[in-house]
Design an enzyme around this catalytic site. Sequence first.
Site, PDB file in Angstrom:
ATOM      1  CE  LYS A   1      10.351  -6.295   5.432  1.00 49.18           C
ATOM      2  NZ  LYS A   1      10.027  -5.719   4.113  1.00 49.18           N
TER       3      LYS A   1
ATOM      4  CG  ASN B   1      14.713  -7.939   3.231  1.00 49.14           C
ATOM      5  OD1 ASN B   1      15.929  -8.006   3.147  1.00 49.14           O
ATOM      6  ND2 ASN B   1      13.923  -7.879   2.177  1.00 49.14           N
TER       7      ASN B   1
ATOM      8  CD  GLU C   1       4.007  16.944   7.499  1.00 49.06           C
ATOM      9  OE1 GLU C   1       3.329  15.895   7.435  1.00 49.06           O
ATOM     10  OE2 GLU C   1       3.541  18.062   7.218  1.00 49.06           O
TER      11      GLU C   1
HETATM   12  P1  NAP Z   1       3.986   1.374   5.323  1.00 48.09           P
HETATM   13  O1  NAP Z   1       5.380   1.627   5.729  1.00 48.09           O
HETATM   14  O2  NAP Z   1       2.923   1.255   6.373  1.00 48.09           O
HETATM   15  O3  NAP Z   1       3.557   2.576   4.315  1.00 48.09           O
HETATM   16  C1  NAP Z   1       2.226   2.692   3.863  1.00 48.09           C
HETATM   17  C2  NAP Z   1       2.127   3.808   2.827  1.00 48.09           C
HETATM   18  O4  NAP Z   1       0.775   3.821   2.338  1.00 48.09           O
HETATM   19  C3  NAP Z   1       2.401   5.213   3.379  1.00 48.09           C
HETATM   20  O5  NAP Z   1       2.977   6.006   2.367  1.00 48.09           O
HETATM   21  C4  NAP Z   1       0.976   5.700   3.711  1.00 48.09           C
HETATM   22  O6  NAP Z   1       0.838   7.107   3.723  1.00 48.09           O
HETATM   23  C5  NAP Z   1       0.202   5.132   2.541  1.00 48.09           C
HETATM   24  N1  NAP Z   1      -1.222   4.983   2.824  1.00 48.09           N
HETATM   25  C6  NAP Z   1      -1.818   4.084   3.634  1.00 48.09           C
HETATM   26  N2  NAP Z   1      -3.156   4.286   3.661  1.00 48.09           N
HETATM   27  C7  NAP Z   1      -3.407   5.339   2.843  1.00 48.09           C
HETATM   28  C8  NAP Z   1      -4.597   6.049   2.463  1.00 48.09           C
HETATM   29  N3  NAP Z   1      -5.810   5.683   2.914  1.00 48.09           N
HETATM   30  N4  NAP Z   1      -4.474   7.085   1.593  1.00 48.09           N
HETATM   31  C9  NAP Z   1      -3.246   7.464   1.131  1.00 48.09           C
HETATM   32  N5  NAP Z   1      -2.086   6.848   1.462  1.00 48.09           N
HETATM   33  C10 NAP Z   1      -2.175   5.799   2.319  1.00 48.09           C
HETATM   34  O7  NAP Z   1       3.845   0.055   4.441  1.00 48.09           O
HETATM   35  P2  NAP Z   1       4.954  -0.645   3.518  1.00 48.09           P
HETATM   36  O8  NAP Z   1       5.653  -1.690   4.296  1.00 48.09           O
HETATM   37  O9  NAP Z   1       5.736   0.411   2.819  1.00 48.09           O
HETATM   38  O10 NAP Z   1       4.008  -1.450   2.472  1.00 48.09           O
HETATM   39  C11 NAP Z   1       3.198  -0.748   1.548  1.00 48.09           C
HETATM   40  C12 NAP Z   1       2.604  -1.723   0.544  1.00 48.09           C
HETATM   41  O11 NAP Z   1       3.656  -2.333  -0.182  1.00 48.09           O
HETATM   42  C13 NAP Z   1       1.815  -2.880   1.171  1.00 48.09           C
HETATM   43  O12 NAP Z   1       0.689  -3.109   0.354  1.00 48.09           O
HETATM   44  C14 NAP Z   1       2.765  -4.046   1.125  1.00 48.09           C
HETATM   45  O13 NAP Z   1       2.107  -5.287   1.031  1.00 48.09           O
HETATM   46  C15 NAP Z   1       3.521  -3.749  -0.175  1.00 48.09           C
HETATM   47  N6  NAP Z   1       4.883  -4.331  -0.211  1.00 48.09           N
HETATM   48  C16 NAP Z   1       5.201  -5.149  -1.258  1.00 48.09           C
HETATM   49  C17 NAP Z   1       6.468  -5.690  -1.337  1.00 48.09           C
HETATM   50  C18 NAP Z   1       6.826  -6.608  -2.480  1.00 48.09           C
HETATM   51  O14 NAP Z   1       7.839  -7.330  -2.394  1.00 48.09           O
HETATM   52  N7  NAP Z   1       6.072  -6.593  -3.553  1.00 48.09           N
HETATM   53  C19 NAP Z   1       7.435  -5.393  -0.349  1.00 48.09           C
HETATM   54  C20 NAP Z   1       7.082  -4.551   0.693  1.00 48.09           C
HETATM   55  C21 NAP Z   1       5.792  -4.011   0.748  1.00 48.09           C
HETATM   56  P3  NAP Z   1       1.068   7.941   5.093  1.00 48.09           P
HETATM   57  O15 NAP Z   1       2.558   8.088   5.221  1.00 48.09           O
HETATM   58  O16 NAP Z   1       0.363   9.215   4.873  1.00 48.09           O
HETATM   59  O17 NAP Z   1       0.480   7.139   6.215  1.00 48.09           O
END
Ligand code: NAP
Length: 278
Positions: free
Chosen positions: A65, A86, A154
């Site tokens: 992306k 996307n 942060e």
């Molecule tokens: P990402 O950029 O990797 O962000 C992950 C987020 O989760 C960050 O805020 C991270 O915090 C937090 N996190 C991960 N492990 C954690 C833990 N053990 N404890 C606390 N916080 C934690 O991922 P993303 O692309 O945003 O996707 C996130 C979720 O959204 C996924 O489950 C994905 O499948 C879903 N999603 C859904 C859609 C939809 O259309 N429904 C679209 C996009 C994404 P840190 O910053 O501290 O690492």
Amino acid sequence: MKKACVIGWPISHSRSPIIHNYWLKHYGLQGEYTRVPVPPEQLGDFIASLERQGLEGCNVTIPHKEAVFRLVTPADDMTRQLGVANTIFRRDGMTLGTSTDGEGFLLSLMAEAPCDLGAGPAVMIGAGGAATAIAAALVSAGCPEIRVANRTLEKSQLLRDRFGDAIRPVEYDSLQYALKDAVLLVNTTSLGMAGCPDLDVNLDRLPESAVVYDIIYVPLETRLLSLARQRGHRAVNGLSMLLYQAVRGFELWFGVRPQVTQELYERVAADVRGGLAT
Ligand code: NAP
């Protein structure tokens, strides 16, 4: 016959073909939508060859992306601000990119659990890629305050730097206190997703009128959502966001603005449930 696809690496998990092929059939259109695995080192060549391949465009998923944004012309200011795309499409000899996650979130929220975003604060857990699109969408929708609780503080502060003072970073450990007066709570972390630990949050301070939205859709019902329903909140899962973010791409490639129907929801939900059962 118009053609589009979804690219990623890997890509076998993508449910986009179910969505777009459902709409192609539903609207009686001659078209095709496929999955194409594209490794990072081939992304540039793939995007440059869209026209040669007879593709109207493509959806782009993990891990491309951000990289794809640098290969296309941003189609709108929001996409330029987000720095990710996307949805890729061709117009007047140009290859354009747009980001539809934020509008997918807002459209699904208004369809499933309409609420007045101008009436009070929203609380967002997480500050990753999806959170960035959602924060921008909430600001553009007039949400006066978005309290962002992220494990890494942060990253919440970076969101404030990008989107202004409506973003209020809060300590992750103080999340439960930030729920007071909120009209919306949205989880954008991967906590609660199949294979990840559950999100552990005390909802006692959340007003009963607040909507609880979990953007996760595998599983369809996370622990957060079932807890929210038990407390009487309107609860929305991430499947409707996935469906609504697909609307604009389909319209750009195939020329019809499609409807998100209950039948489509059930079709993709059945695939999610089937995937979890195997
Ligand atoms: P990402 O950029 O990797 O962000 C992950 C987020 O989760 C960050 O805020 C991270 O915090 C937090 N996190 C991960 N492990 C954690 C833990 N053990 N404890 C606390 N916080 C934690 O991922 P993303 O692309 O945003 O996707 C996130 C979720 O959204 C996924 O489950 C994905 O499948 C879903 N999603 C859904 C859609 C939809 O259309 N429904 C679209 C996009 C994404 P840190 O910053 O501290 O690492």
